[in-house]
Design a protein around this motif. Structure first.
Motif, short mmCIF file in Angstrom:
data_model
loop_
_atom_site.label_atom_id
_atom_site.label_comp_id
_atom_site.label_asym_id
_atom_site.label_seq_id
_atom_site.Cartn_x
_atom_site.Cartn_y
_atom_site.Cartn_z
N PHE A 169 6.29 -11.91 1.91
CA PHE A 169 5.23 -10.92 1.71
C PHE A 169 5.77 -9.53 1.99
CE2 PHE A 169 1.78 -8.26 3.38
CZ PHE A 169 0.96 -8.24 2.26
N VAL A 170 5.44 -8.58 1.10
CA VAL A 170 5.92 -7.20 1.27
C VAL A 170 4.84 -6.39 1.98
CG1 VAL A 170 6.91 -5.20 0.11
CG2 VAL A 170 6.91 -7.42 -1.01
N ALA A 180 -3.42 3.71 -5.35
CA ALA A 180 -4.31 4.42 -4.42
C ALA A 180 -4.72 5.76 -5.01
CB ALA A 180 -3.58 4.63 -3.09
N ALA A 187 8.47 -2.29 -4.95
CA ALA A 187 8.80 -0.90 -5.26
C ALA A 187 9.81 -0.39 -4.25
CB ALA A 187 7.53 -0.04 -5.21
N ASN A 210 -4.14 -1.37 4.14
CA ASN A 210 -5.11 -1.91 3.20
C ASN A 210 -5.20 -3.42 3.35
OD1 ASN A 210 -6.90 -0.99 1.06
ND2 ASN A 210 -5.76 -2.43 -0.22
N LEU A 211 -4.88 -3.91 4.55
CA LEU A 211 -4.72 -5.35 4.73
C LEU A 211 -5.63 -5.91 5.80
CD1 LEU A 211 -0.83 -5.76 4.88
CD2 LEU A 211 -2.33 -6.04 2.89
N LEU A 259 -12.82 7.89 11.28
CA LEU A 259 -11.36 7.92 11.45
C LEU A 259 -10.94 7.66 12.90
CD1 LEU A 259 -10.38 10.92 9.14
CD2 LEU A 259 -10.54 8.50 8.59
N ALA A 276 -7.89 9.23 -4.62
CA ALA A 276 -9.05 9.88 -4.01
C ALA A 276 -9.36 11.14 -4.80
CB ALA A 276 -8.75 10.23 -2.54
N GLU A 321 -11.65 -4.46 -1.94
CA GLU A 321 -10.51 -3.57 -2.21
C GLU A 321 -9.37 -3.92 -1.25
OE1 GLU A 321 -11.28 0.48 -3.24
OE2 GLU A 321 -9.71 1.22 -1.92
N ALA A 367 10.07 4.17 -1.34
CA ALA A 367 8.74 3.55 -1.19
C ALA A 367 8.22 3.57 0.24
CB ALA A 367 8.80 2.12 -1.70
N PHE A 423 -16.91 1.00 5.28
CA PHE A 423 -15.83 0.76 6.25
C PHE A 423 -16.29 -0.31 7.22
CE2 PHE A 423 -12.58 4.33 6.48
CZ PHE A 423 -12.88 4.89 5.25
N SER A 458 -3.44 -1.21 10.25
CA SER A 458 -4.34 -0.16 10.74
C SER A 458 -5.63 -0.76 11.31
CB SER A 458 -4.65 0.84 9.63
OG SER A 458 -5.19 0.17 8.51
#
Ligand code: FAD
Length: 305
Positions: A66-67, A143, A190, A73-74, A222, A145, A299, A106, A265, A32
């Motif tokens: 690597f999964v 995760a 997962a 989140n990377l 966003l 919120a 994070e 998953a 962010f 993302s």
């Protein structure tokens, strides 16, 4: 950077693998942040059988693995990722219902899962509608919120070990904690989870989701590529408040910027590199520590290099 995977190895895997195989694949297409150099090999298994095939193959070939979920989140290094990246996504994303029990693979995205549950009149996952990750990634990160986390609703998780064998983990065995779980070590994948929700009115569930989305649209940038919150919130005060308090909103390095909308962010305002983001992260950590004596803990997961 020399690839660890040869064309011949890819041809061998293709003989017994159902799914997509790509060599030298730019990771910026799968994150993302829209940042990241090439993975030596990226594979997208279409079923669990093929997932186990590729895991055993990589194990036998001695290749690091690597999964990848939705890559939300990377921060992937500019040098990319050596070895094999296995993407758990389309094909591994079915959802089924048995009363209040939801069985989901998953690769389903959290917004799609939350909406499917709402349609069935199942309440509990409203908070997840604005989290763009996959269920697998959400399980790895625990995760959450609005005071909920995915671990709160998880009954059991079917996982695959790196040798392709299956193991079912209870919620306790998953060790859900602040933005981590048993999956965080990278040695367990997962595949599927059973969540338990509560009956609710579909219209009220949808209303609550819209409110959460509106809240995000106001508070988060966003409209620009990012990986969500960069740092975990220290107890008592949001990481963004410290970064804002240190006067860092709007600070830019290369194509990366500490968001003017939400200081926790970092946004990609144009061709940002992983290096640009890492420099900003270091400036934020150092300045917040000097000014407030608070250690910011990332994070987002930094991978590759
Ligand atoms: C705009 C925006 C808003 C966000 N808001 C929130 C928020 O409110 N709350 C929150 O917690 N997060 C938030 N995030 C971060 C992110 O969406 C979550 O952490 C999400 O759960 C990551 O899922 P993913 O599929 O993208 O995982 P990835 O980023 O692909 O991977 C993250 C980690 O999970 C591991 N992983 C992925 N899939 C699996 C699997 N199947 N098995 C084992 N390990 C796996 C990876 O190896 C990696 O270590 C936000 C991100 C963005 C971009």
């Amino acid at each position: 950077m020399t690839s660890m995977v040869t064309d011949e190895q890819a041809r061998q895997l293709a003989k017994s693998f159902n799914g997509r195989i790509a060599l030298n694949e730019p990771m910026k297409k799968y994150t993302s942040f829209q940042i990241g150099g090439p993975a030596d090999m990226l594979v997208q298994p279409r079923d669990l059988q093929s997932l186990s095939v590729v895991l055993r193959w990589a194990w036998n070939e001695g290749l690091p693995l690597f999964v990848l979920g939705n890559g939300t989140n990377l921060l992937v290094a500019d040098e990319g990722i050596r070895g094999v990246v296995v993407r758990i996504g389309p094909g591994l994303d079915s959802v089924s219902f048995d009363g209040e029990r939801v069985r989901a693979m998953a690769g389903v995205s959290m917004p799609a899962l939350a909406r499917a549950c709402a349609e069935r009149g199942l309440a509990g996952l409203e908070w997840a509608v604005g989290i763009p990750g996959s269920l697998g990634g959400a399980m790895a990160m625990n995760a959450g919120a609005y005071s909920h986390t995915v671990g709160d609703f998880t009954r059991e998780v079917t996982t695959m070990l790196l040798d392709g064998s299956i193991s079912v983990k209870s919620c306790e065995e998953m060790q859900f904690a602040q933005r981590s779980s048993r999956l965080s070590h990278g040695d367990l994948i997962a595949c599927e989870a059973v969540l338990v929700l509560e009956p609710g009115d579909p219209e009220s569930i949808r209303c609550q989701m819209s409110e959460y989305m509106e809240d995000r649209r106001i508070k988060q940038p966003l409209h620009l590529p990012s990986a969500g919150c960069v740092f975990q919130n220290p107890s008592g005060r949001g990481a963004g408040r410290y970064i804002d308090g240190a006067g860092l909103k709007g600070l830019r390095v290369g194509g990366a910027e500490i968001s003017r909308v939400h200081a926790n962010f970092i946004v990609n305002v144009g061709d940002a590199t992983a290096r640009d983001v890492l420099i900003l992260m270091n400036v934020a950590r150092r300045t917040v520590y000097e000014k407030f004596g608070v250690e910011l803990v990332p994070e987002i997961r930094v991978v590759g290099g």
